[in-house]
Scaffold this motif. Structure first.
Motif, PDB file in Angstrom:
ATOM      1  N   PRO A   1       3.053  -6.207   8.706  1.00  0.00           N
ATOM      2  CA  PRO A   1       2.217  -5.197   8.069  1.00  0.00           C
ATOM      3  C   PRO A   1       0.824  -5.213   8.685  1.00  0.00           C
ATOM      4  O   PRO A   1       0.400  -6.214   9.265  1.00  0.00           O
ATOM      5  N   THR A   2       0.119  -4.093   8.556  1.00  0.00           N
ATOM      6  CA  THR A   2      -1.252  -4.052   9.035  1.00  0.00           C
ATOM      7  C   THR A   2      -2.009  -5.246   8.473  1.00  0.00           C
ATOM      8  O   THR A   2      -1.937  -5.520   7.269  1.00  0.00           O
TER       9      THR A   2
ATOM     10  N   ALA B   1      -0.494  -2.794  -7.675  1.00  0.00           N
ATOM     11  CA  ALA B   1      -0.549  -3.078  -6.239  1.00  0.00           C
ATOM     12  C   ALA B   1       0.062  -1.918  -5.462  1.00  0.00           C
ATOM     13  O   ALA B   1       0.017  -0.771  -5.908  1.00  0.00           O
ATOM     14  N   THR B   2       0.638  -2.185  -4.307  1.00  0.00           N
ATOM     15  CA  THR B   2       1.096  -1.125  -3.411  1.00  0.00           C
ATOM     16  C   THR B   2       2.562  -1.320  -3.035  1.00  0.00           C
ATOM     17  O   THR B   2       3.175  -2.351  -3.329  1.00  0.00           O
ATOM     18  N   SER B   3       3.093  -0.328  -2.347  1.00  0.00           N
ATOM     19  CA  SER B   3       4.469  -0.426  -1.860  1.00  0.00           C
ATOM     20  C   SER B   3       4.617  -1.541  -0.841  1.00  0.00           C
ATOM     21  O   SER B   3       5.707  -2.097  -0.667  1.00  0.00           O
ATOM     22  N   ALA B   4       3.532  -1.929  -0.174  1.00  0.00           N
ATOM     23  CA  ALA B   4       3.584  -3.058   0.759  1.00  0.00           C
ATOM     24  C   ALA B   4       3.861  -4.357   0.013  1.00  0.00           C
ATOM     25  O   ALA B   4       4.600  -5.224   0.491  1.00  0.00           O
TER      26      ALA B   4
ATOM     27  N   GLU C   1       4.068   1.998   5.123  1.00  0.00           N
ATOM     28  CA  GLU C   1       2.679   2.456   5.252  1.00  0.00           C
ATOM     29  C   GLU C   1       2.575   3.962   5.042  1.00  0.00           C
ATOM     30  O   GLU C   1       1.616   4.452   4.445  1.00  0.00           O
ATOM     31  N   ARG C   2       3.593   4.706   5.521  1.00  0.00           N
ATOM     32  CA  ARG C   2       3.600   6.148   5.257  1.00  0.00           C
ATOM     33  C   ARG C   2       3.714   6.417   3.753  1.00  0.00           C
ATOM     34  O   ARG C   2       3.088   7.343   3.227  1.00  0.00           O
TER      35      ARG C   2
ATOM     36  N   GLN D   1       2.621   4.533   1.340  1.00  0.00           N
ATOM     37  CA  GLN D   1       1.319   4.264   0.731  1.00  0.00           C
ATOM     38  C   GLN D   1       0.350   5.415   0.938  1.00  0.00           C
ATOM     39  O   GLN D   1      -0.506   5.689   0.091  1.00  0.00           O
ATOM     40  N   GLN D   2       0.495   6.099   2.072  1.00  0.00           N
ATOM     41  CA  GLN D   2      -0.391   7.214   2.391  1.00  0.00           C
ATOM     42  C   GLN D   2       0.089   8.529   1.788  1.00  0.00           C
ATOM     43  O   GLN D   2      -0.562   9.555   1.942  1.00  0.00           O
ATOM     44  N   GLY D   3       1.239   8.490   1.096  1.00  0.00           N
ATOM     45  CA  GLY D   3       1.808   9.710   0.536  1.00  0.00           C
ATOM     46  C   GLY D   3       2.350  10.637   1.589  1.00  0.00           C
ATOM     47  O   GLY D   3       2.425  11.857   1.388  1.00  0.00           O
ATOM     48  N   ASP D   4       2.772  10.076   2.725  1.00  0.00           N
ATOM     49  CA  ASP D   4       3.200  10.887   3.863  1.00  0.00           C
ATOM     50  C   ASP D   4       4.600  10.508   4.337  1.00  0.00           C
ATOM     51  O   ASP D   4       4.923  10.605   5.507  1.00  0.00           O
ATOM     52  N   LEU D   5       5.445  10.026   3.413  1.00  0.00           N
ATOM     53  CA  LEU D   5       6.807   9.631   3.778  1.00  0.00           C
ATOM     54  C   LEU D   5       7.678  10.876   3.892  1.00  0.00           C
ATOM     55  O   LEU D   5       7.772  11.664   2.958  1.00  0.00           O
ATOM     56  N   ASN D   6       8.309  11.065   5.070  1.00  0.00           N
ATOM     57  CA  ASN D   6       9.188  12.222   5.206  1.00  0.00           C
ATOM     58  C   ASN D   6      10.631  11.784   5.373  1.00  0.00           C
ATOM     59  O   ASN D   6      10.933  10.673   5.834  1.00  0.00           O
TER      60      ASN D   6
END
Length: 370
Positions: free
Chosen positions: A3-4, A68-71, A295-296, A298-303
């Motif tokens: 992960p980042t 927390a987050t999806s990570a 990470e996508r 978390q950014q709301g950009d999962l396609n």
């Protein structure tokens, strides 16, 4: 790819590893080792994680999470696999059913169901698949008939796992025949102890028992409709993209690869060693794909297209690793045989490999055979 870099994620992983290294966790796993697969549920370990809000860390604190987050959730999946802890209850309850409730349920439903799931005190499953409706959920035949005080469900669901332990299931049923098939599906929260529910074992090679669940006039109150009536397809489409990040598949492939590596290295066979090196490279690539999806998310950009790539690549990788383990360990090796029994089902769950390839091909403008 890891992960980042993020010190907070590192601390979370270390805290989780500390819990999973406790003697009582090892003792519970040892006690379960010789039990049938359906009884291999580390209840105390799950409750331990729940007490520390580490079973569903991405959920809000009021529901038992850590905000927390999806990570963080992905780290839980990785560490469960790495420590040999049965993860099917986690996948069913937290990743699939629980995440769906969190995503679309009303406030009363969330307050009623999520805290006990996050605490490891209850489990929940999803019942979508039918004999004639696997990856093509638009073909499902289970129907829901409206009655004065709610709905009654009729139909049969197949290839369900962990059903005997679960208190509730998220069930997809048809509520309308008008318009496109996708437009007439609704989701329901169904109590599995209802007298109209019959659960039967389905014989298979899969290590976790499969069940057929018959629904014969099961009453569901209006308060247990999950999401909009006739809008279940669109909820499921979004939820399935989240299921297809590939994290659970690459976590399993990685843990299996460690077992296969020990077997290969003991043989000193150059052909098997070459296959091992290739699969290690593929596993590194699979983790890149999976964590990119996290990470996508978390950014709301999962396609859907990229998620399909991650799911296809990593579930098929599990099959390759299982085959290597069998070739190295032989048919008498229990671990290798268990991998080979489980791996094909991974290519079918959350959408079969051919469906994933169709999604990918469509995104590239390629013609997809019907």
């Amino acid at each position: 790819m890891n992960p980042t870099p993020n010190p907070e994620l590192d601390r979370f992983r270390e805290e989780l590893r500390g819990l999973l290294a406790r003697p009582e966790v090892g003792a519970e796993l040892a006690a379960l080792a010789g039990t049938p697969a359906e009884d291999r549920f580390p209840a105390e370990t799950y409750r331990l994680l729940g007490e520390h809000r580490m079973l569903a860390p991405a959920w809000p604190r009021r529901y038992g999470g850590r905000d927390a987050t999806s990570a963080h959730a992905a780290i839980v999946q990785e560490e469960l696999s790495a420590h040999g802890i049965p993860d099917m209850p986690f996948i069913n309850t937290i990743t699939n059913a629980g995440a769906l409730v969190l995503f679309v349920a009303d406030a009363e439903q969330k307050a009623r169901f999520l805290p006990s799931l996050a605490a490891g005190l209850a489990t929940m499953v999803v019942l979508y698949t039918e004999a004639e409706a696997g990856s093509d959920l638009a073909s499902l035949r289970t129907r829901a008939e409206r009655v004065e005080d709610g709905w009654r469900l009729y139909g049969a669901k197949w290839y369900a796992v962990q059903v005997r332990r679960a208190g509730y299931a998220v069930v997809a049923a048809r509520t309308s025949e008008r318009g496109r098939a996708e437009a007439g599906i609704t989701l329901f929260l169904v109590a599995l102890d209802d007298p109209g529910v019959t659960v039967s074992l389905v014989e298979s090679l899969y290590p976790d028992p499969f069940y057929e669940v018959l629904l014969d006039g099961v009453h569901v109150p209006a308060s247990d409709v999950l999401g909009p009536v006739d809008g279940g397809w669109f909820v499921l489409a979004a939820a399935l993209a989240i299921e297809r990040t590939g994290v659970d598949y690459i976590a399993k492939a990685t843990s299996w690869l460690e077992i296969a590596a020990r077997q290969v290295e003991a043989l000193d066979d150059p052909v098997l060693s070459d296959r091992l090196a290739s699969l290690r490279t593929q596993a590194a690539a699979g983790r890149v794909l999976a964590w990119r999806m996290v990470e996508r998310q978390q950014q709301g950009d999962l396609n859907a297209e990229e998620a399909a790539m991650a799911k296809w690549f990593n579930s098929e990788l599990c099959v390759k690793v299982a085959q290597l383990a069998l070739d190295a360990g032989g048919p008498a090796d229990d671990a290798s045989v268990a991998m080979l029994r489980e791996a094909p089902g991974l290519t079918l769950s959350a959408g079969g490999s051919e469906i994933m390839l169709g999604i990918i091909a469509s995104s590239l403008g390629l013609e997809v055979a019907s």
